[in-house]
Enzyme design. Structure first.
Site, mmCIF file in Angstrom:
data_model
loop_
_atom_site.group_PDB
_atom_site.id
_atom_site.type_symbol
_atom_site.label_atom_id
_atom_site.label_comp_id
_atom_site.label_asym_id
_atom_site.label_seq_id
_atom_site.Cartn_x
_atom_site.Cartn_y
_atom_site.Cartn_z
ATOM 1 N NE ARG A 107 7.943 26.696 0.772
ATOM 2 C CZ ARG A 107 8.575 26.046 -0.182
ATOM 3 N NH1 ARG A 107 8.008 24.991 -0.739
ATOM 4 N NH2 ARG A 107 9.754 26.444 -0.597
ATOM 5 C CB SER A 199 8.515 26.501 -3.875
ATOM 6 O OG SER A 199 9.408 25.887 -4.752
ATOM 7 C CG HIS A 200 7.521 21.866 -4.150
ATOM 8 N ND1 HIS A 200 8.362 22.587 -3.329
ATOM 9 C CD2 HIS A 200 7.085 20.832 -3.418
ATOM 10 C CE1 HIS A 200 8.430 21.975 -2.151
ATOM 11 N NE2 HIS A 200 7.661 20.917 -2.182
ATOM 12 C CG ASP A 371 9.673 24.926 -8.576
ATOM 13 O OD1 ASP A 371 10.233 25.675 -9.405
ATOM 14 O OD2 ASP A 371 9.906 24.963 -7.362
ATOM 15 C CG ASP A 373 9.902 28.916 -6.627
ATOM 16 O OD1 ASP A 373 9.716 27.734 -6.977
ATOM 17 O OD2 ASP A 373 10.745 29.242 -5.771
ATOM 18 C CG ASP A 375 13.288 27.232 -6.943
ATOM 19 O OD1 ASP A 375 12.283 26.578 -7.298
ATOM 20 O OD2 ASP A 375 13.500 27.559 -5.756
ATOM 21 N NE ARG A 376 11.417 21.934 -5.747
ATOM 22 C CZ ARG A 376 11.017 20.983 -4.918
ATOM 23 N NH1 ARG A 376 10.500 19.870 -5.386
ATOM 24 N NH2 ARG A 376 11.117 21.151 -3.618
ATOM 25 C CE LYS A 472 15.030 24.277 -5.641
ATOM 26 N NZ LYS A 472 14.916 24.705 -4.246
HETATM 27 C C1 VG1 Z 1 12.215 20.428 -0.393
HETATM 28 C C2 VG1 Z 1 13.369 19.715 -1.049
HETATM 29 C C3 VG1 Z 1 14.638 20.516 -0.904
HETATM 30 C C4 VG1 Z 1 14.419 21.918 -1.476
HETATM 31 C C5 VG1 Z 1 13.218 22.568 -0.809
HETATM 32 C C6 VG1 Z 1 12.874 23.897 -1.406
HETATM 33 O O1 VG1 Z 1 12.449 20.559 0.984
HETATM 34 O O2 VG1 Z 1 13.528 18.429 -0.501
HETATM 35 O O3 VG1 Z 1 15.687 19.851 -1.553
HETATM 36 O O4 VG1 Z 1 15.540 22.719 -1.260
HETATM 37 O O5 VG1 Z 1 12.079 21.723 -0.951
HETATM 38 O O6 VG1 Z 1 12.616 23.776 -2.757
HETATM 39 P P1 VG1 Z 1 11.766 19.598 2.055
HETATM 40 O O7 VG1 Z 1 12.161 20.122 3.381
HETATM 41 O O8 VG1 Z 1 10.302 19.613 1.779
HETATM 42 O O9 VG1 Z 1 12.320 18.227 1.768
HETATM 43 V V1 VG1 Z 1 11.510 24.821 -3.457
HETATM 44 O O10 VG1 Z 1 11.700 24.683 -5.070
HETATM 45 O O11 VG1 Z 1 10.050 24.135 -2.851
HETATM 46 O O12 VG1 Z 1 11.777 26.272 -2.783
HETATM 47 CO CO CO Z 2 10.813 26.174 -6.054
#
Ligand code: VG1
Ligand code: CO
Length: 643
Positions: A107, A199-200, A371, A373, A375-376, A472
């Site tokens: 990212r 993602s988010h 979120d 994409d 998955d959340r 997820k």
């Molecule tokens: C975060 C979350 C983690 C999740 C990851 C990807 O990671 O804490 O639980 O699996 O995002 O989610 P980090 O390293 O920023 O804590 V997603 O939906 O952004 O692919």
């Molecule tokens: Co995501």
């Protein structure tokens, strides 16, 4: 769904398109031949890749077991013939630093991805990391529709064609949710999938883009694989490209090309169809539709589903409006936008404020957001009663029998990421199931699922999912919750209160300090690790707000995968107290610049289950800030986001 298929006839000079219900027989033969090629190539799996993706054999066996009634998406499309012949070229390039995938993919700011050859290098390295298995393979390509997705998807088509890939399944307009990619990989027996998403993280020209690779089991590439991608990016000298290959990914249909004598097929697919069918297999949609309509209960279920302008919009429309018959006013922000309409597509109490405020007024029985994409998920009940993801996982675990899929397939073990509160452990214990604690990141669940030891898992970061795929799954989680509501006939708050009365309650909060300076954060982590691992720390007592906690255990979490024995170290600093309360601190691996500190606090109460989390956890938060010296190192007096 739109079942239209197109007959595309390509000539080097012109691209003619016409709708075709009856494809010529010669085309059928050419597609069958291409499939045979794919099959042959898959039988000669490269040793290099097999060792990186250790799950390969178990997946293959699982597929053999799976119902033969499933038809691959591609098989429903009209086959196509093409006379377009193109050739691949080799382009010289030099490595970029920092192309190291984090918790979930690479990212960076869009500005970084659009640098000359930046995306090309990473895509080439990702493909090359598959070794010999790439030749003749099928890959899935799609993303969350954020800025630069379409360009990246088109680029991937040109690079994949030049690298000997046989077939690409591309989501229409480049749109595929992360769970949909996982499902497509599995149902089409693809070698993997490239997901274009951060993602988010926010999107748009000034914000983030991302690329992740999912392996043959449909799950995020494991550490060994992403390490291999990274290594290749540091050595890259050239990438391959079919420059003249143009695909219109806005139209569903099949195009075939001849790339230096070998067939190459691009199948632009409906983004939702495969995923919809999967949900129909898992849940009793007819029963849920009846429940939503209020036919039996006398009261229609009022839901507010917020797609936050992310990829879930089309899925939400199809599933909640069409399949479940909800009214138009139940769904919002369902058009995927390149910048998410300025929203931060992270479904939490801060960034999904619009949803929380609306549901707080009391008109809705359930609110949910996803979120970017898809998955959340965040689940809230009437008057915005908040369900922590740790509790959400535990409740679903308790009521798995409400979901036909689990009745059919049985219930194996449960799992959660280390920072996730251990509510699900209590359910597992009661049901006599194995419960696993893995590092943060969905990739750590895959092996356990492939080995048949895990059927339900989650993360505190609004991630919940099951072994129906290897990601997820936001929409799945909402359907699971509606199933639980239907099954119990209760509202969300009552379901939670009853759960706590059985199991006790795990109070949980997470503080995020976003976009801090990196160096002081690294220093903070080093200092804290030294503090908590020093002799005499275990056994020490800390007091605040009239409460005293004695340290039972403290470490930097490491994990040995029970299946392939791979080891992941330095997965977060953890202090466990004698009463089971915990402080966890780790640095995010999904940011695109600077550092984000995550502080997780949880504590368990058997009787006192109706308190307010912020009040109950205040003493532990103060102790955590004292031990970590977080305000001193980051210069922050308050977090950016509190969950
Ligand atoms: C975060 C979350 C983690 C999740 C990851 C990807 O990671 O804490 O639980 O699996 O995002 O989610 P980090 O390293 O920023 O804590 V997603 O939906 O952004 O692919
Ligand atoms: Co995501």
């Amino acid at each position: 769904m739109d079942e239209q298929a197109y007959l595309l006839i390509h000539t080097p000079q012109a691209l003619l398109m016409s709708e075709g219900q009856h494809a010529p027989m010669i085309a059928l033969i050419s597609v069958v031949a291409a499939e045979a090629l794919v099959h042959r190539a898959r039988l000669s799996v490269g040793v290099e890749f097999a060792s990186l993706c250790p799950t390969r054999h178990s997946i293959f066996n699982e597929r053999k077991r799976r119902s033969s009634s499933w038809k691959s998406t591609s098989s429903r499309k009209t086959p196509v013939v093409s006379s377009m012949s193109l050739s691949a070229e080799t382009v010289q390039t030099t490595p970029y630093e920092g192309q190291k995938p984090g918790t979930s993919g690479l990212r960076k700011k869009v500005k970084v991805f659009v640098q000359p050859n930046y995306t090309e290098n990473f895509v080439q390295a990702t493909l090359s990391a598959n070794g010999a298995a790439l030749t003749g393979s099928t890959l899935v390509v799609g993303g969350d529709g954020r800025y630069y997705c379409k360009e990246a998807a088109e680029l991937i088509v040109r690079i994949a064609a030049a690298n000997g890939v046989s077939k690409l399944l591309v989501g229409q307009n480049g749109i595929l949710s992360t769970p949909a990619v996982s499902s497509l990989i599995r149902h089409n027996k693809a070698l993997g999938g490239i997901v274009l998403t951060a993602s988010h993280n926010p999107g748009g020209p000034e914000n983030d883009f991302g690329i992740k690779f999912n392996c043959e089991n449909g799950g995020p590439a494991p550490d060994a694989f992403t390490n291999s991608i990274h290594k290749l990016t540091t050595e890259i000298k050239e990438y391959k490209l079919v420059r003249g290959l143009q695909i219109d990914i806005s139209k569903v249909g099949v195009s075939t090309f001849d790339i230096a004598g070998k067939p190459f097929t691009v199948n632009v697919i409906d983004s939702v169809a495969d995923y919809l069918r999967l949900m129909e297999e898992i849940f009793d949609m007819a029963k849920l539709k009846e429940f939503v309509s209020g036919k039996v209960t006398g009261k229609p279920l009022k839901m507010r589903i917020d797609a936050m302008n992310g990829v879930t919009g089309p899925y939400v429309n199809e599933i909640f409006l069409k399949s479940l018959g909800a009214s138009e006013s139940c769904v919002v922000h369902t058009t995927p936008l390149p910048d998410f309409g300025g929203l931060h597509p992270d479904p939490n109490l801060t960034y999904a404020k619009d949803l929380v405020d609306t549901v707080a007024q009391g008109d809705y029985d359930i609110g949910a957001a996803f979120d970017g994409d898809g998955d959340r998920n965040m689940i809230i009940g009437q008057k915005a009663f908040f369900v922590t993801p740790s509790d959400s996982l535990a409740v679903i675990a308790h009521y798995l029998e409400a979901i036909p899929y689990f009745k059919r397939n049985g219930v194996q073990g449960f799992a959660r990421s280390m920072p996730t509160a251990s509510a699900v452990d209590l359910v597992g214990k009661k049901l006599g199931k194995e419960v696993f604690e893995v590092p943060t990141g969905w990739k750590y669940f895959g092996n356990l699922m492939d080995a048949g030891r895990l059927c339900l898992c989650g993360e505190e970061s609004f991630g919940t999912g099951s072994n129906h795929i290897r990601e997820k799954d936001g929409i799945w989680a909402v359907l699971a919750w509606i199933s639980v509501m239907q099954h119990t006939g209760k509202g969300i708050e009552d379901i939670l209160k009853q759960h706590w009365s059985i199991y006790g309650r795990n109070y949980f909060t997470r503080y995020d300090y976003e976009e801090c300076a990196s160096d002081p954060c690294n220093e903070m982590m080093d200092t804290m690790e030294k503090t908590i691992t020093a002799a005499g720390f275990v056994g020490k007592s800390f007091s605040s707000g009239g409460k005293t906690y004695r340290v039972k255990e403290a470490d930097n979490f490491s994990y040995t995968d029970p299946v392939d024995k791979s080891v992941a170290t330095k997965q977060g600093l953890r202090i466990v107290f004698e009463d089971g309360s915990r402080i966890v601190v780790r640095l995010s691996g999904t940011g695109s610049s600077g550092a984000t500190v995550r502080l997780y606090i949880d504590s368990y109460e058997k009787e006192n289950v109706l308190g307010q989390a912020s009040v109950m956890l205040k003493p532990l938060i103060d102790i955590a800030l004292e031990i970590s010296q977080l305000p001193k190192f980051t210069g922050r007096n308050a977090p950016t986001v509190i969950t």
